[in-house]
Enzyme design. Sequence first.
Site, PDB file in Angstrom:
ATOM      1  N   GLY A   1       0.723  -0.566  -0.034  1.00 45.46           N
ATOM      2  CA  GLY A   1       0.009   0.504   0.044  1.00 45.46           C
ATOM      3  C   GLY A   1       0.521   0.997   0.228  1.00 45.46           C
ATOM      4  O   GLY A   1       2.185   1.011  -0.205  1.00 45.46           O
TER       5      GLY A   1
ATOM      6  N   CYS B   1       5.862  -5.543   0.711  1.00 51.89           N
ATOM      7  CA  CYS B   1       6.177  -4.541   0.201  1.00 51.89           C
ATOM      8  C   CYS B   1       5.680  -3.027   1.883  1.00 51.89           C
ATOM      9  O   CYS B   1       6.979  -3.303   2.567  1.00 51.89           O
ATOM     10  CB  CYS B   1       5.405  -3.884  -0.710  1.00 51.89           C
ATOM     11  SG  CYS B   1       6.315  -2.432  -1.446  1.00 51.89           S
ATOM     12  N   LEU B   2       4.741  -2.599   1.797  1.00 47.57           N
ATOM     13  CA  LEU B   2       4.742  -1.867   2.344  1.00 47.57           C
ATOM     14  C   LEU B   2       4.321  -2.936   3.874  1.00 47.57           C
ATOM     15  O   LEU B   2       5.079  -2.314   5.072  1.00 47.57           O
ATOM     16  CB  LEU B   2       4.077  -1.191   3.159  1.00 47.57           C
ATOM     17  CG  LEU B   2       2.937  -0.529   4.272  1.00 47.57           C
ATOM     18  CD1 LEU B   2       3.824   0.864   4.202  1.00 47.57           C
ATOM     19  CD2 LEU B   2       1.457   0.095   4.118  1.00 47.57           C
TER      20      LEU B   2
ATOM     21  N   GLU C   1       8.352   7.719   4.272  1.00 42.41           N
ATOM     22  CA  GLU C   1       7.318   7.878   3.562  1.00 42.41           C
ATOM     23  C   GLU C   1       6.421   8.372   4.134  1.00 42.41           C
ATOM     24  O   GLU C   1       5.507   9.274   3.531  1.00 42.41           O
ATOM     25  CB  GLU C   1       6.459   6.820   2.542  1.00 42.41           C
ATOM     26  CG  GLU C   1       5.081   6.769   1.950  1.00 42.41           C
ATOM     27  CD  GLU C   1       4.925   5.545   1.554  1.00 42.41           C
ATOM     28  OE1 GLU C   1       3.839   5.610   1.010  1.00 42.41           O
ATOM     29  OE2 GLU C   1       5.254   4.261   2.154  1.00 42.41           O
TER      30      GLU C   1
ATOM     31  N   HIS D   1       6.290  -8.594  -4.910  1.00 42.16           N
ATOM     32  CA  HIS D   1       5.113  -8.385  -4.518  1.00 42.16           C
ATOM     33  C   HIS D   1       4.344  -9.919  -5.138  1.00 42.16           C
ATOM     34  O   HIS D   1       4.398 -10.426  -6.529  1.00 42.16           O
ATOM     35  CB  HIS D   1       3.428  -7.545  -5.886  1.00 42.16           C
ATOM     36  CG  HIS D   1       3.827  -6.326  -5.060  1.00 42.16           C
ATOM     37  ND1 HIS D   1       2.273  -5.889  -3.833  1.00 42.16           N
ATOM     38  CD2 HIS D   1       4.863  -5.355  -5.274  1.00 42.16           C
ATOM     39  CE1 HIS D   1       3.618  -4.732  -3.908  1.00 42.16           C
ATOM     40  NE2 HIS D   1       4.282  -4.342  -4.135  1.00 42.16           N
TER      41      HIS D   1
ATOM     42  N   GLU E   1       2.257 -11.636  -4.292  1.00 43.48           N
ATOM     43  CA  GLU E   1       0.854 -11.897  -5.842  1.00 43.48           C
ATOM     44  C   GLU E   1       1.043 -11.703  -7.103  1.00 43.48           C
ATOM     45  O   GLU E   1      -0.334 -12.656  -7.857  1.00 43.48           O
ATOM     46  CB  GLU E   1      -0.165 -11.353  -4.896  1.00 43.48           C
ATOM     47  CG  GLU E   1       0.310 -10.087  -4.867  1.00 43.48           C
ATOM     48  CD  GLU E   1       0.955  -8.814  -4.858  1.00 43.48           C
ATOM     49  OE1 GLU E   1       0.472  -7.469  -4.105  1.00 43.48           O
ATOM     50  OE2 GLU E   1       1.532  -9.684  -3.465  1.00 43.48           O
TER      51      GLU E   1
END
Length: 226
Positions: free
Chosen positions: A33, A60-61, A84, A197, A199
Amino acid sequence: CRSNLLFVDSESIDPESCSGVLSQVDGILVPGGFGSRGIEGKICAARYARENNVPYFGICLGLHIAVIEFARHVLGMESANSQEFDKTTPYPVIYLMLEWYDEKTDTIQKRDETSDKGGTMRLGAYSCRLKEGTLAHQAYDVLEISERHRHRYEFNNLYKDGFIEKGMIVSGVSPSGELVEIIEFKDHPWFLGCQFHPEFKSRPMEPHPLFREFIRASLENRQRVK
């Protein structure tokens, strides 16, 4: 094994309510995200997973969240954060990628705060080298993989030695060794965060190795608790 999903709004949990919500689950996944919304709730979830030996999969996040949580509560960096979310944090354990090697074009990519956001992410497939004997290595059963990326913030290597000293395992790195791709924690049944990622390469009848092993670890956790 059947997976029963519980979707948790990370804005709805805090240190006081986190255990009440998450005590009913067998594994915790924090997906990718952007932006600061719900970050503190996700950090609570990562801490709950780490301290209670609940399988954790950070994508990731989700890796960034695990790093921030570990920095705050294990390394004692109370105000650690990602650039960020907080550009003035004194402990930028996650920072804006300034340069990296692009193996597809054989060039060094450079970015800074003034760069346009469009097209500035590290995008596409990149190679990753795994550390033998780690959870990642056990999942893939090979020592070099290729995974797809979509991010512009990265683990800050200035803090790597301190993290490793306190129990973080860097189980996957870029071929140059400069970029941290996968982290794990010692003395935990299954805790893994990846910068890429998975996925993007997972299919219903051909699940990605990390999803498969996360589900396996969650099932084992359920059986162990019962």
